[in-house]
Design a protein around this motif. Structure first.
Motif, mmCIF file in Angstrom:
data_model
loop_
_atom_site.group_PDB
_atom_site.id
_atom_site.type_symbol
_atom_site.label_atom_id
_atom_site.label_comp_id
_atom_site.label_asym_id
_atom_site.label_seq_id
_atom_site.Cartn_x
_atom_site.Cartn_y
_atom_site.Cartn_z
ATOM 1 N N THR A 235 0.812 -1.219 0.000
ATOM 2 C CA THR A 235 0.000 0.000 0.000
ATOM 3 C C THR A 235 0.844 1.266 0.000
ATOM 4 O OG1 THR A 235 -0.112 -0.064 2.424
ATOM 5 C CG2 THR A 235 -1.886 -1.161 1.203
ATOM 6 N N SER A 236 2.112 1.162 0.450
ATOM 7 C CA SER A 236 2.971 2.343 0.514
ATOM 8 C C SER A 236 4.424 1.914 0.386
ATOM 9 C CB SER A 236 2.777 3.093 1.838
ATOM 10 O OG SER A 236 3.213 2.294 2.921
ATOM 11 N N LEU A 237 5.286 2.892 0.114
ATOM 12 C CA LEU A 237 6.711 2.611 -0.029
ATOM 13 C C LEU A 237 7.330 2.207 1.305
ATOM 14 C CD1 LEU A 237 8.990 2.576 -2.119
ATOM 15 C CD2 LEU A 237 9.430 4.974 -1.580
ATOM 16 N N SER A 238 6.905 2.850 2.372
ATOM 17 C CA SER A 238 7.457 2.506 3.690
ATOM 18 C C SER A 238 7.110 1.072 4.077
ATOM 19 C CB SER A 238 6.935 3.479 4.746
ATOM 20 O OG SER A 238 5.521 3.453 4.796
ATOM 21 N N GLN A 239 5.879 0.638 3.747
ATOM 22 C CA GLN A 239 5.499 -0.735 4.041
ATOM 23 C C GLN A 239 6.322 -1.712 3.211
ATOM 24 O OE1 GLN A 239 2.191 -2.131 2.029
ATOM 25 N NE2 GLN A 239 2.283 -4.168 2.955
ATOM 26 N N ALA A 240 6.526 -1.397 1.918
ATOM 27 C CA ALA A 240 7.315 -2.268 1.051
ATOM 28 C C ALA A 240 8.741 -2.408 1.571
ATOM 29 C CB ALA A 240 7.316 -1.717 -0.371
ATOM 30 N N ARG A 241 9.339 -1.300 2.022
ATOM 31 C CA ARG A 241 10.710 -1.357 2.526
ATOM 32 C C ARG A 241 10.794 -2.203 3.790
ATOM 33 N NH1 ARG A 241 12.003 5.088 1.636
ATOM 34 N NH2 ARG A 241 12.656 4.947 -0.564
#
Length: 255
Positions: A235-241
């Motif tokens: 859902t977001s870049l921070s979650q993916a990282r």
């Protein structure tokens, strides 16, 4: 008639065809006699030309600026304007080509590995958030130990960013002898060439259209997509990282 060579040729034709003097031919054509009489005293630069042709044959998609860096790395010092002239005279300009990529010629064979940090492999993997925005992941693997050294996710990963991430890996692991990648624009950029020159790291590009020649990273990318990317919604870049870091820890507990 723009160039001095064209003026000299026109004067010669006028003299031969009409039997006039050099002074008269120059007056009619508006050419300077000293320019017409001039003979070049430039050296042949045979050694530079031969090495330039060899590098251009090996790195077919490199222009004269990148070849200038490679020559300087070998200790061949030449003014960039002179190199551009030699590059043009040798007919080495990179041609725009269309259609699918095809493997052309050969590349240097890969060496057998004897220990860690002898060769790293790099590649990119693409995925999307739930709102259809795209993002990319830079993957770095040690080909000897099969460790995942880095998973960097972002919406943009230019050459300068790749260089910074490699510096971060080197700071905690040490410098590799060689790095292998495909011929993507990020990995053939001036930023990467300058980084290789500054860090004294050899960079090997596989032949276009031959991903199997970078088999270690291709195998890792397949496992990353099968075990993680295809099973996870982002859902977001921070979650993916965060989730990439957790998966990397499970995949590679010693890192």
């Amino acid at each position: 008639m723009v160039t001095p060579g064209a003026r000299r040729e026109a004067v010669a034709r006028l003299r031969d065809g009409h039997g006039v003097s050099e002074r008269r031919a120059c007056s009619v054509l508006g050419a300077d006699r000293s320019s017409v009489r001039y003979r070049s005293h430039r050296p042949e630069d045979r050694g530079i030309r031969e090495r330039l042709r060899a590098l251009a044959a090996e790195r077919r998609r490199f222009g004269y600026r990148r070849l200038h860096i490679l020559l300087g790395r070998e200790g061949i010092r030449v003014n960039h304007k002179k190199l551009r002239r030699l590059y043009r005279e040798e007919g080495l300009q990179v041609r725009r080509r269309g259609g699918r990529k095809r493997a052309m010629g050969t590349r240097r064979p890969m060496i057998l590995l004897q220990g860690p940090n002898q060769r790293w492999s790099l590649d990119f993997v693409s995925d999307a958030f739930t709102d259809s925005r795209r993002f990319r992941i830079l993957t770095v693997v040690d080909d000897f130990t099969r460790e995942c050294l880095a998973l960097v996710a972002d919406t943009s990963l230019p050459g300068a960013r790749v260089a910074r991430e490699l510096d971060a890996v080197i700071a905690r692991r040490g410098k590799p002898e060689r790095i292998v990648s495909d011929n993507g624009t990020e990995l053939t950029s001036m930023a990467i060439l300058q980084w290789c020159e500054a860090r004294k790291v050899e960079w090997h590009y596989i032949a276009p259209g031959k991903p199997t020649r970078n088999a270690f990273i291709e195998s890792f990318n397949g496992r990353l997509r099968d075990e993680f990317l295809n099973e996870t919604l982002f859902t977001s870049l921070s979650q993916a990282r965060a989730e990439l870091a957790a998966w990397r820890h499970d995949y590679n507990p010693v890192s």
